[in-house]
Design an enzyme around this catalytic site. Sequence first.
Site, PDB file in Angstrom:
ATOM      1  N   ASP A 233      36.733  43.663  43.909  1.00  0.00           N
ATOM      2  CA  ASP A 233      37.782  44.510  44.492  1.00  0.00           C
ATOM      3  C   ASP A 233      38.676  45.162  43.450  1.00  0.00           C
ATOM      4  OD1 ASP A 233      36.986  44.118  47.156  1.00  0.00           O
ATOM      5  OD2 ASP A 233      38.098  42.241  47.283  1.00  0.00           O
ATOM      6  N   GLU A 234      38.161  45.374  42.243  1.00  0.00           N
ATOM      7  CA  GLU A 234      38.966  45.980  41.189  1.00  0.00           C
ATOM      8  C   GLU A 234      38.296  47.217  40.594  1.00  0.00           C
ATOM      9  OE1 GLU A 234      40.226  43.172  38.262  1.00  0.00           O
ATOM     10  OE2 GLU A 234      41.047  41.758  39.729  1.00  0.00           O
TER      11      GLU A 234
END
Length: 289
Positions: A233-234
Site C-alpha cells: 500500500d505504498e
Amino acid sequence: MSYPEYILTLSCIDQRGIVHRVSGFLAEYGCNIIDSAQFGDAQSNLFFMRVHFSSENPTLADEVLRVAFAALATSMQMTWQLNDAAKKPRMLLMVSKIGHCLNDLLFRYKSGLLEVEIPAIVSNHTDFYQLAASYNIPFHHLPLANGASSEAKLSQEKRILELVETNNVDLVVLARYMQILSPALCIALKGRAINIHHSFLPSFKGARPYYQAHDRGVKLIGATAHFVTGDLDEGPIIEQDVARVDHAMAPDTLTAIGRDVESVVLARAVKWFVEHRILLNGNKTVVFR
C-alpha cells in the site's frame, strides 16, 4: 474523413526545445496535434509530456512513424510510448469477497464509460462467478487457503501471471483483492497493476477499519488508488479523495460512504490509465487530467 489517432507519452531530462522538437516532428510527418499537456518537475529535473494527435498523411505507415520517432527519442534520451488511441486496453480484474469496486467497474465498462476490454475476472473465492457470467466474462477461481504455504501462493500467482500473459493484459486491477502479492509478482506487473485501499492506513489496520475509525471519532474518510509495488500500500499514488463524516453516523454508514469513495477513486485511476494519462515520476506520478 477520419484519420488514425495516437497518444504519445514521454519523459526525459528537462532541456530546452523538447516541445519544439516533438511538435516539429509531428508536423514534418503530416500529423495534427489534437491536445497536448506537459510538466517540468524542478525537483527531479524531468520533463513529462502527453500528446494526442492524428496522422493525416495517408501514406505514413504506423511502423515508419514509430521507427522515426524512436530516433528522436534516442537522441534526447526519452522514455516513451506511442499508443493507438482506438485500441481498447485489456484489463484483468481481481476481487475477493467485497464487490463494490468490481460492480462499479463492470457497470462503467458495460455502459461505455470505460473504454476497455475485460478478458477475465480472477478471485480466490466464488462469490462473484454469477456476476461475471451476467457480463459474459470468464471467471477464474484460484483459491488460496488461509495460512497457505509459500509454495501454494507462488503456484497460485503463477496461474495469475499465465492469465495475464495469455490474455495480453495491459492492466491488472485489484478491486478489493484481499491478498498480498509476492515481490516477484509485483515486479512482473510493475507499472500495470492498480490497487485501492481506504486512506486510514496505517492508522486502522486489519478487519473492519471503518468501525475502528468510528470508535476514534474521525471526521474524514477517504480512499487511495496507487500502483502496486512490493511495499504494501505504498506504491506511487494515482488518485485520492475524501468524504466528511460526523458523530451522528453509525459505523455501517461510514462503511457505505467509504465504499462509495473507494469505487469512484479507483474508477478515476483506471480511466486515466487506459487513456494514457499517468506517467511514473520515481515514487510519484504525473497525471494529465
